[in-house]
Design a protein around this motif. Structure first.
Motif, PDB file in Angstrom:
ATOM      1  N   SER A  35      12.584  46.629  13.030  1.00 44.53           N
ATOM      2  CA  SER A  35      11.696  46.727  12.198  1.00 44.53           C
ATOM      3  C   SER A  35      11.660  46.300  10.882  1.00 44.53           C
ATOM      4  O   SER A  35      11.018  46.136   9.918  1.00 44.53           O
ATOM      5  N   ALA A  36      12.936  47.085  10.382  1.00 47.47           N
ATOM      6  CA  ALA A  36      13.547  47.036   8.863  1.00 47.47           C
ATOM      7  C   ALA A  36      13.995  45.503   8.676  1.00 47.47           C
ATOM      8  O   ALA A  36      14.289  45.448   7.344  1.00 47.47           O
ATOM      9  N   ALA A  37      14.532  44.707   9.847  1.00 49.64           N
ATOM     10  CA  ALA A  37      14.699  43.281   9.559  1.00 49.64           C
ATOM     11  C   ALA A  37      13.762  42.307   8.771  1.00 49.64           C
ATOM     12  O   ALA A  37      12.432  42.386   9.473  1.00 49.64           O
ATOM     13  N   VAL A  38      14.046  41.572   7.921  1.00 50.03           N
ATOM     14  CA  VAL A  38      12.996  40.572   7.636  1.00 50.03           C
ATOM     15  C   VAL A  38      12.498  39.532   8.513  1.00 50.03           C
ATOM     16  O   VAL A  38      12.998  39.402   9.617  1.00 50.03           O
ATOM     17  N   ALA A  39      11.177  39.582   8.280  1.00 46.34           N
ATOM     18  CA  ALA A  39      10.510  38.671   9.083  1.00 46.34           C
ATOM     19  C   ALA A  39       9.704  37.381   8.392  1.00 46.34           C
ATOM     20  O   ALA A  39       9.525  37.692   7.298  1.00 46.34           O
ATOM     21  N   GLU A  40       8.748  36.716   9.272  1.00 48.55           N
ATOM     22  CA  GLU A  40       7.827  35.806   8.683  1.00 48.55           C
ATOM     23  C   GLU A  40       7.089  36.154   7.275  1.00 48.55           C
ATOM     24  O   GLU A  40       6.943  35.739   6.408  1.00 48.55           O
ATOM     25  N   LEU A  84      22.597  43.908  10.196  1.00 45.82           N
ATOM     26  CA  LEU A  84      22.003  45.467   9.840  1.00 45.82           C
ATOM     27  C   LEU A  84      22.767  46.326  10.944  1.00 45.82           C
ATOM     28  O   LEU A  84      22.704  46.160  11.992  1.00 45.82           O
ATOM     29  N   TYR A  85      23.285  47.153  10.025  1.00 45.48           N
ATOM     30  CA  TYR A  85      24.047  48.081  11.074  1.00 45.48           C
ATOM     31  C   TYR A  85      23.680  49.595  10.524  1.00 45.48           C
ATOM     32  O   TYR A  85      23.718  49.872   9.402  1.00 45.48           O
ATOM     33  N   ALA A 140      24.278  32.589  -4.393  1.00 54.14           N
ATOM     34  CA  ALA A 140      23.615  33.655  -3.689  1.00 54.14           C
ATOM     35  C   ALA A 140      22.166  33.510  -3.111  1.00 54.14           C
ATOM     36  O   ALA A 140      21.439  33.150  -4.064  1.00 54.14           O
ATOM     37  N   PRO A 141      21.695  33.675  -1.780  1.00 53.03           N
ATOM     38  CA  PRO A 141      20.365  33.422  -1.469  1.00 53.03           C
ATOM     39  C   PRO A 141      19.486  34.627  -2.225  1.00 53.03           C
ATOM     40  O   PRO A 141      19.184  35.575  -0.991  1.00 53.03           O
ATOM     41  N   ASP A 142      19.529  34.948  -3.291  1.00 51.66           N
ATOM     42  CA  ASP A 142      18.879  36.095  -3.913  1.00 51.66           C
ATOM     43  C   ASP A 142      17.573  36.616  -3.193  1.00 51.66           C
ATOM     44  O   ASP A 142      17.319  37.577  -3.050  1.00 51.66           O
ATOM     45  N   GLU A 143      16.612  35.515  -2.931  1.00 50.95           N
ATOM     46  CA  GLU A 143      15.380  35.861  -2.341  1.00 50.95           C
ATOM     47  C   GLU A 143      15.489  36.538  -0.965  1.00 50.95           C
ATOM     48  O   GLU A 143      14.798  37.702  -0.663  1.00 50.95           O
ATOM     49  N   VAL A 144      16.396  35.940  -0.274  1.00 47.56           N
ATOM     50  CA  VAL A 144      16.746  36.761   1.289  1.00 47.56           C
ATOM     51  C   VAL A 144      17.430  38.027   1.058  1.00 47.56           C
ATOM     52  O   VAL A 144      16.695  38.948   1.615  1.00 47.56           O
ATOM     53  N   ILE A 145      18.202  38.068   0.089  1.00 47.57           N
ATOM     54  CA  ILE A 145      18.989  39.384   0.016  1.00 47.57           C
ATOM     55  C   ILE A 145      18.019  40.467  -0.575  1.00 47.57           C
ATOM     56  O   ILE A 145      18.014  41.810   0.006  1.00 47.57           O
ATOM     57  N   THR A 146      17.179  40.068  -1.633  1.00 48.15           N
ATOM     58  CA  THR A 146      16.245  41.031  -2.254  1.00 48.15           C
ATOM     59  C   THR A 146      15.213  41.665  -1.318  1.00 48.15           C
ATOM     60  O   THR A 146      14.882  42.720  -1.355  1.00 48.15           O
ATOM     61  N   ALA A 147      14.724  40.697  -0.378  1.00 49.14           N
ATOM     62  CA  ALA A 147      13.761  41.040   0.308  1.00 49.14           C
ATOM     63  C   ALA A 147      14.262  41.984   1.345  1.00 49.14           C
ATOM     64  O   ALA A 147      13.529  42.790   1.824  1.00 49.14           O
ATOM     65  N   GLN A 148      15.358  41.717   2.081  1.00 53.69           N
ATOM     66  CA  GLN A 148      15.891  42.405   3.045  1.00 53.69           C
ATOM     67  C   GLN A 148      16.466  43.806   2.648  1.00 53.69           C
ATOM     68  O   GLN A 148      16.157  44.708   3.350  1.00 53.69           O
ATOM     69  N   LEU A 149      16.790  43.887   1.506  1.00 54.50           N
ATOM     70  CA  LEU A 149      17.313  45.157   1.047  1.00 54.50           C
ATOM     71  C   LEU A 149      16.379  46.222   0.708  1.00 54.50           C
ATOM     72  O   LEU A 149      16.112  47.317   1.047  1.00 54.50           O
ATOM     73  N   LYS A 150      14.844  45.405  -0.078  1.00 57.65           N
ATOM     74  CA  LYS A 150      13.879  46.148  -0.044  1.00 57.65           C
ATOM     75  C   LYS A 150      13.422  46.770   1.033  1.00 57.65           C
ATOM     76  O   LYS A 150      12.994  47.891   1.292  1.00 57.65           O
ATOM     77  N   LYS A 151      13.240  45.954   2.183  1.00 62.86           N
ATOM     78  CA  LYS A 151      12.446  46.381   3.389  1.00 62.86           C
ATOM     79  C   LYS A 151      13.570  47.285   4.018  1.00 62.86           C
ATOM     80  O   LYS A 151      12.941  48.630   4.843  1.00 62.86           O
ATOM     81  N   LEU A 152      14.928  47.514   4.241  1.00 63.92           N
ATOM     82  CA  LEU A 152      15.793  48.295   4.570  1.00 63.92           C
ATOM     83  C   LEU A 152      15.688  49.452   4.029  1.00 63.92           C
ATOM     84  O   LEU A 152      15.537  50.699   4.797  1.00 63.92           O
ATOM     85  N   GLY A 196      13.563  55.340   4.008  1.00 66.16           N
ATOM     86  CA  GLY A 196      13.252  56.157   3.191  1.00 66.16           C
ATOM     87  C   GLY A 196      14.332  56.214   1.922  1.00 66.16           C
ATOM     88  O   GLY A 196      14.426  57.441   1.383  1.00 66.16           O
ATOM     89  N   THR A 197      15.211  55.186   1.844  1.00 69.27           N
ATOM     90  CA  THR A 197      16.051  55.517   0.630  1.00 69.27           C
ATOM     91  C   THR A 197      15.758  54.594  -0.448  1.00 69.27           C
ATOM     92  O   THR A 197      16.517  54.639  -1.505  1.00 69.27           O
TER      93      THR A 197
END
Length: 244
Positions: free
Chosen positions: A65-70, A135-136, A225-237, A242-243
């Motif tokens: 659920s926390a992994a990026v999707a479309e 993601l781990y 770096a693919p900043d758009e991907v990294i930013t979106a994933q870290l934000k969602k994770l 809850g961190t």
């Protein structure tokens, strides 16, 4: 080594996956883009209120659920790795042994072993340049911290090694990137046969996100770096955990 809720890829499958992605930062089996995308989108729609193991780190469903999707990256094409095949197996030990954490990240077989994992690869619909995301989740933040420490020390102390396929990539430590909403990050480059493979490993509490991508060394945008991907994933994770 076994992980609750996940089973290792059989040796024969792992070798095929490693051969297909032997030049990359990670490796493993994937679902078709269409089926994996639908599953990822459905997982995303379920929200992030569930999926925590006893109120602590995210479990396997929570990580999906926390992994990026479309919905998070609508201009990207997704390939989702099946649960149960996310984690790889170790082959022949890296030589020298100080480089083993780098090889472990490439094979998606990190030490310490995570309690849950999820992975996918994404690329812009207008480009074939892929970013692989793993993601781990760890039972304790201390285990996630240990992984970052091991990778950082390996990146700094390992200049090159023989991997489990008998190839000899070189390794270069990079400056620690901004972890964004995370707690800490480490980055390095593996180079093999004129292709550079870039990795960023980011920790947020008991969770770790690994981003990897590649480009020809001669490319003027090599290492970008693919900043758009990294930013979106870290934000969602971080929001899911809850961190954030």
């Amino acid at each position: 080594m076994r992980v609750d809720g996940l089973r290792r890829v059989p040796a024969a499958v792992a070798m095929l996956a490693a051969a297909a992605l032997l030049a990359g930062c990670g490796g493993g089996d994937e679902e078709s883009t269409d089926g994996g995308s639908d599953a990822a989108a459905e997982s995303s729609r379920k929200g992030t209120s569930e999926g925590k193991a006893g109120g602590g780190p995210l479990d396997a469903a929570g990580l999906e659920s926390a992994a990026v999707a479309e919905a998070d990256l609508p201009d990207y094409t997704f390939t989702v790795f099946k649960q149960g095949t996310v984690l790889g197996t170790k082959g022949k030990p890296a030589d020298p042994a100080a480089c083993q954490p780098i090889e472990d990240i490439r094979l998606r077989s990190p030490e310490p072993a995570p309690a849950a994992a999820a992975a996918r690869s994404v690329h812009p619909k207008t480009d074939i340049q892929e970013t692989e995301i793993a993601l781990y989740a760890y039972a304790k933040a201390a285990d996630a911290e240990e992984l970052l420490t091991r990778v950082r020390e390996a990146a700094k102390g390992c200049t090159g090694y023989e991997d489990d396929m008998g190839l000899n990539p070189t390794v270069t430590a990079l400056a620690d990137p901004d972890p964004g909403p995370g707690d800490e990050a480490v980055a390095y480059q593996r180079e093999l046969s004129g292709t550079a493979h870039w990795c960023q490993v980011v920790r947020s509490g008991p969770h770790v996100a690994v981003f990897s991508w590649k480009s020809p060394v001669a490319n003027k945008k090599a290492g970008e770096a693919p900043d758009e991907v990294i930013t979106a994933q870290l934000k969602k994770l971080t929001e899911a955990a809850g961190t954030g």
